[in-house]
Design a protein around this motif. Structure first.
Motif, mmCIF file in Angstrom:
data_model
loop_
_atom_site.group_PDB
_atom_site.id
_atom_site.type_symbol
_atom_site.label_atom_id
_atom_site.label_comp_id
_atom_site.label_asym_id
_atom_site.label_seq_id
_atom_site.Cartn_x
_atom_site.Cartn_y
_atom_site.Cartn_z
ATOM 1 N N PHE A 52 4.989 -7.666 -3.124
ATOM 2 C CA PHE A 52 4.263 -6.889 -4.114
ATOM 3 C C PHE A 52 4.518 -7.391 -5.538
ATOM 4 C CE2 PHE A 52 4.214 -3.989 -0.568
ATOM 5 C CZ PHE A 52 2.999 -3.339 -0.696
ATOM 6 N N TYR A 70 8.230 -2.055 3.272
ATOM 7 C CA TYR A 70 6.921 -2.697 3.161
ATOM 8 C C TYR A 70 7.161 -4.161 2.810
ATOM 9 C CZ TYR A 70 4.595 1.898 2.701
ATOM 10 O OH TYR A 70 4.118 3.163 2.896
ATOM 11 N N GLU A 72 4.547 -6.668 2.555
ATOM 12 C CA GLU A 72 3.475 -7.281 1.755
ATOM 13 C C GLU A 72 2.373 -6.252 1.564
ATOM 14 O OE1 GLU A 72 1.509 -10.420 3.839
ATOM 15 O OE2 GLU A 72 1.224 -9.194 5.623
ATOM 16 N N PRO A 73 1.565 -6.451 0.520
ATOM 17 C CA PRO A 73 0.462 -5.507 0.320
ATOM 18 C C PRO A 73 -0.559 -5.651 1.439
ATOM 19 C CG PRO A 73 0.678 -7.037 -1.549
ATOM 20 C CD PRO A 73 1.606 -7.513 -0.499
ATOM 21 N N THR A 74 -1.218 -4.567 1.777
ATOM 22 C CA THR A 74 -2.338 -4.672 2.713
ATOM 23 C C THR A 74 -3.522 -5.250 1.918
ATOM 24 O OG1 THR A 74 -3.214 -2.498 2.187
ATOM 25 C CG2 THR A 74 -1.546 -2.587 3.909
ATOM 26 N N GLN A 77 -4.757 -3.149 -0.886
ATOM 27 C CA GLN A 77 -3.795 -3.084 -1.993
ATOM 28 C C GLN A 77 -3.834 -4.370 -2.810
ATOM 29 O OE1 GLN A 77 -0.259 -2.265 0.261
ATOM 30 N NE2 GLN A 77 -0.878 -0.153 0.694
ATOM 31 N N THR A 96 -8.928 5.630 6.327
ATOM 32 C CA THR A 96 -7.514 5.949 6.536
ATOM 33 C C THR A 96 -6.857 4.858 7.363
ATOM 34 O OG1 THR A 96 -7.956 8.280 6.453
ATOM 35 C CG2 THR A 96 -5.998 7.640 7.638
ATOM 36 N N GLY A 97 -5.646 4.508 6.988
ATOM 37 C CA GLY A 97 -4.943 3.489 7.753
ATOM 38 C C GLY A 97 -4.988 2.119 7.114
ATOM 39 N N THR A 98 -5.775 1.981 6.037
ATOM 40 C CA THR A 98 -5.870 0.684 5.369
ATOM 41 C C THR A 98 -4.784 0.531 4.310
ATOM 42 O OG1 THR A 98 -7.423 1.698 3.835
ATOM 43 C CG2 THR A 98 -8.366 0.436 5.648
ATOM 44 N N GLY A 99 -4.081 1.606 4.020
ATOM 45 C CA GLY A 99 -3.080 1.574 2.949
ATOM 46 C C GLY A 99 -3.688 1.967 1.608
ATOM 47 N N LYS A 100 -4.782 2.709 1.629
ATOM 48 C CA LYS A 100 -5.471 3.021 0.368
ATOM 49 C C LYS A 100 -4.664 3.992 -0.497
ATOM 50 C CE LYS A 100 -8.523 6.396 2.517
ATOM 51 N NZ LYS A 100 -7.746 7.614 2.295
ATOM 52 N N THR A 101 -3.833 4.827 0.121
ATOM 53 C CA THR A 101 -3.061 5.769 -0.694
ATOM 54 C C THR A 101 -2.167 5.014 -1.670
ATOM 55 O OG1 THR A 101 -3.019 7.155 1.267
ATOM 56 C CG2 THR A 101 -1.637 7.850 -0.571
ATOM 57 N N TYR A 142 6.974 6.738 -3.172
ATOM 58 C CA TYR A 142 6.838 5.537 -4.007
ATOM 59 C C TYR A 142 7.462 5.749 -5.388
ATOM 60 C CZ TYR A 142 3.251 4.494 -0.481
ATOM 61 O OH TYR A 142 2.594 4.286 0.704
ATOM 62 N N ARG A 299 4.244 -1.692 11.023
ATOM 63 C CA ARG A 299 3.848 -1.902 9.630
ATOM 64 C C ARG A 299 5.016 -2.260 8.718
ATOM 65 N NH1 ARG A 299 -0.078 3.101 9.662
ATOM 66 N NH2 ARG A 299 -2.055 2.033 9.948
ATOM 67 N N THR A 300 6.166 -1.668 8.973
ATOM 68 C CA THR A 300 7.271 -1.856 8.033
ATOM 69 C C THR A 300 8.535 -2.299 8.747
ATOM 70 O OG1 THR A 300 8.080 0.409 8.236
ATOM 71 C CG2 THR A 300 6.373 0.035 6.596
ATOM 72 N N ARG A 398 -6.903 10.127 13.776
ATOM 73 C CA ARG A 398 -7.581 9.905 12.498
ATOM 74 C C ARG A 398 -7.845 8.429 12.223
ATOM 75 N NH1 ARG A 398 -3.820 9.263 7.970
ATOM 76 N NH2 ARG A 398 -1.912 8.494 8.874
#
Ligand code: AMP
Length: 604
Positions: A52, A70, A72-74, A77, A96-101, A142, A299-300, A398
């Motif tokens: 990041f 984490y 790397e960024p998705t 991101q 949802t699930g793409t890491g948009k949050t 975060y 993912r992590t 979801r």
């Protein structure tokens, strides 16, 4: 429109011309003609290249991300954060699930800039109270080293508690539109300091009838600010909100692009399970599949370590591989996989990049990958050089949209399968025992064991002796069955508005029978039935109250509820036709805004 990455690996696409786009880190897809490829160890990991830090985030944020594991960024991101850090408005299509949050949370937290919590600097609007809690938890995780104060405000929680929290000072407010309007009206939510407004899951908010509320909130922000809009789909109303309230927005889409999947020989399937059942489900699926070698993607780093531990505790020989390990540790793990000492390799994307091991037969996505491209890269670890392979994905309900995106881009079906039951598992284990004993029957040194048979022959007949021996072998082979069934919730998969979804068509050759699922009809794409509720605007009813009540009392999710019409005296709500009776039954037993409504099917 300009692609920001090479043809071989189509990542997110932007349609602005900017240097930032070309700076976005991209990875090169592994060549898929594996026949002549030498076996490759995963390349050494350079955190500066994949992490990041290139995005210019504050060190406190980088530390929090590192602590969370984490690596790397998705794609979303990587594509959005530079623009958001530069203050641009953004219109992003992402599910949802793409890491948009994190894509909007990190730039929002970056704005905190050491200042004490007082008036909010960012306002995030979300459709449901569950999402409000989830998003504010993400802000908390975060922003922990920045002492970020994030307050979720949603209907259903006593307003008094929210008033107190807002009064104590806050950096970020995450709320459902109805409750945010309440607070603006009461003067408890001061928008003077707002620098960023985020609309998360904007299409869902529109579906739930919040369009007017959203517009009125956007109009209440007194000065110029950054407006960020994320939506899984882009219906015209979203574009018109963007046109009205955004200035020259950057448009980003992680679902477009052509993805060439070379996965012709890979059987692709998915199981729908709640997160807490995933370890047990994975164990049971692997028991049945009995892979030669499996690579499980998480993912992590944290997830990799936890899952490795869990799978070892369940009797698998699992090894972890992630970017937090040095080269020597990684080499040791790889050789244990190659020589068969390890049967499961649990890894992050970064760590498994370029990995090529002949013995791998199965790839497991412990979560649906954040972008279709990464799905294609992952499953490219099996089925190489014309071999057959299996790609298994564990999806939460979801995450169905992500699965559908993957199917659309790879033009290959992912079959939804039922998590094996205890009976399935027992049957599969017995089959394996039969196969092992059949093999043993062909051996020519069986005579060596006559002394054992002779010793026992006076005590039981040969059939019983055989059964006792089989049982002993069966148990020693590790065939134990855990007793709890894993709930099958594939029927609860959210349905896409077009009524489609994963698992179109018959299973591919070699696949197990496909479970019938009811995702084809129902909500927006199927028949909608209507429910009359005898409470309307006069009783203070807002769309969120109805959606909240129905979602809380039944197993329907927000997307399945709507359209909603509220008049002065009553409301009519659309739900999947098959659920009308269930919704009526549930609402009859509940109160909405403290009142007990008359509820019936609406047929007018
Ligand atoms: P979202 O699409 O925002 O709901 O995120 C999906 C999941 O991905 C969440 O569990 C996040 O914690 C996780 N996540 C988000 N960004 C990353 C990342 N860069 N690396 C690993 N996991 C991530």
């Amino acid at each position: 429109m300009r692609d920001t990455v090479s043809d071989t690996n189509t990542e997110a696409h932007t349609d602005v011309d900017s240097d930032a786009a070309t700076n976005v880190a991209t990875e090169t897809a592994p060549t898929e003609t594996a026949a002549a490829e030498p076996a490759a160890e995963p390349a050494a990991i350079d955190p500066a290249e994949t992490g990041f830090s290139a995005l210019g985030l504050r060190p406190e944020l980088l530390k929090a991300l590192d602590d969370l594991g984490y690596e790397e960024p998705t794609p979303i991101q990587r594509e959005t954060i530079p623009y958001l850090m530069a203050g641009k408005d953004l219109l992003g299509q992402a599910a949802t699930g793409t890491g948009k949050t994190a894509a909007f949370a990190l730039p929002a937290l970056h704005l905190i800039d050491g200042r004490a919590a007082s008036k909010p600097i960012a306002l995030v609007l979300v459709p449901t109270r569950e999402l409000a809690m989830q998003v504010s938890e993400a802000f908390f995780r975060y922003g922990k080293d920045l002492n970020a104060k994030c307050v979720p405000v949603y209907g259903g929680q006593p307003i008094f508690r929210q008033l107190q929290a807002l009064d104590r000072g806050v950096h970020i407010v995450v709320g459902t539109p109805g409750r945010v309007i309440d607070h603006i009206g009461r003067g408890s939510l001061n928008l003077d300091g707002i620098k960023m407004v985020v609309l998360d899951e904007a299409d869902e908010m529109l579906d739930m009838g919040f369009a007017d509320d959203i517009e009125s909130i956007l109009e209440s922000v007194p000065h110029a600010h950054q407006t960020v809009l994320f939506s899984a789909t882009m219906p015209p109303r979203i574009n018109s909100i963007a046109k009205r309230y955004q200035t020259d927005p950057v448009k980003i889409n992680v679902v477009r692009g052509d993805t060439k999947a070379s996965a012709g020989k890979v059987r692709q399937c998915a199981y729908v399970v709640q997160r807490n059942h995933k370890p047990a489900a994975l164990g049971r699926i692997l028991d049945i599949e009995s892979p030669g070698g499996a690579l499980v993607f998480c993912r992590t780093r944290t997830e990799v370590d936890q899952l490795t531990e869990t799978m070892n505790a369940r009797g698998y020989r699992a090894e972890a591989l992630h970017g937090g390990m040095d080269q020597a540790q990684r080499d040791r793990v790889m050789s244990r996989l190659r020589d068969g000492t390890a049967e499961l390799l649990v890894a992050t994307d970064v760590a498994a990049r370029g990995l090529d091991v002949d013995t791998l037969t199965h790839v497991v996505n412990y979560d649906v990958p954040s972008a279709p491209e990464s799905y294609v890269h992952r499953i490219g670890r099996v089925g190489r050089a014309g071999r057959e392979g299996v790609a298994i994905t564990l999806a939460e309900p979801r995450e169905q949209r992500l699965l559908a995106n993957i199917e659309r881009l790879t033009k290959q079906a992912i079959t939804i399968e039922k998590v094996p039951s205890i009976a399935d598992l027992r049957a599969a284990q017995l089959e394996q025992t039969v196969a092992s004993i059949r093999e043993s029957l062909a051996a020519d040194d069986l005579d060596d064991f006559y002394p054992v048979l002779n010793a026992l022959s006076g005590e039981a007949n040969p059939q019983r002796i055989a059964l006792a021996a089989i049982r002993l072998f069966h148990e020693l082979a590790g065939n134990v069955v855990d007793e709890t069934e894993i709930p099958d919730i594939s029927h609860r998969m959210e349905r896409r508005p077009d009524g489609g979804g994963a698992s179109a068509g018959p299973g591919r050759p070699g696949s197990k029978p496909q479970r019938g699922n009811d995702r084809g009809g129902g909500d927006k794409g199927g028949t909608t039935g209507f429910v009359y509720i005898s409470l309307g605007r006069a009783a203070g009813i807002r769309p969120g109250d109805l959606v909240g009540a129905i979602a809380n009392e039944t197993d329907l999710v927000g997307r399945e509820i709507g359209p909603i019409k509220i008049t002065e005296k009553f409301a009519v709500v659309g739900v999947p036709d098959r659920s009308v009776d269930k919704v009526i039954g549930a609402l009859k037993l509940t109160t909405i805004k403290g009142k007990k409504p008359t509820v019936r099917r609406y047929t007018d």
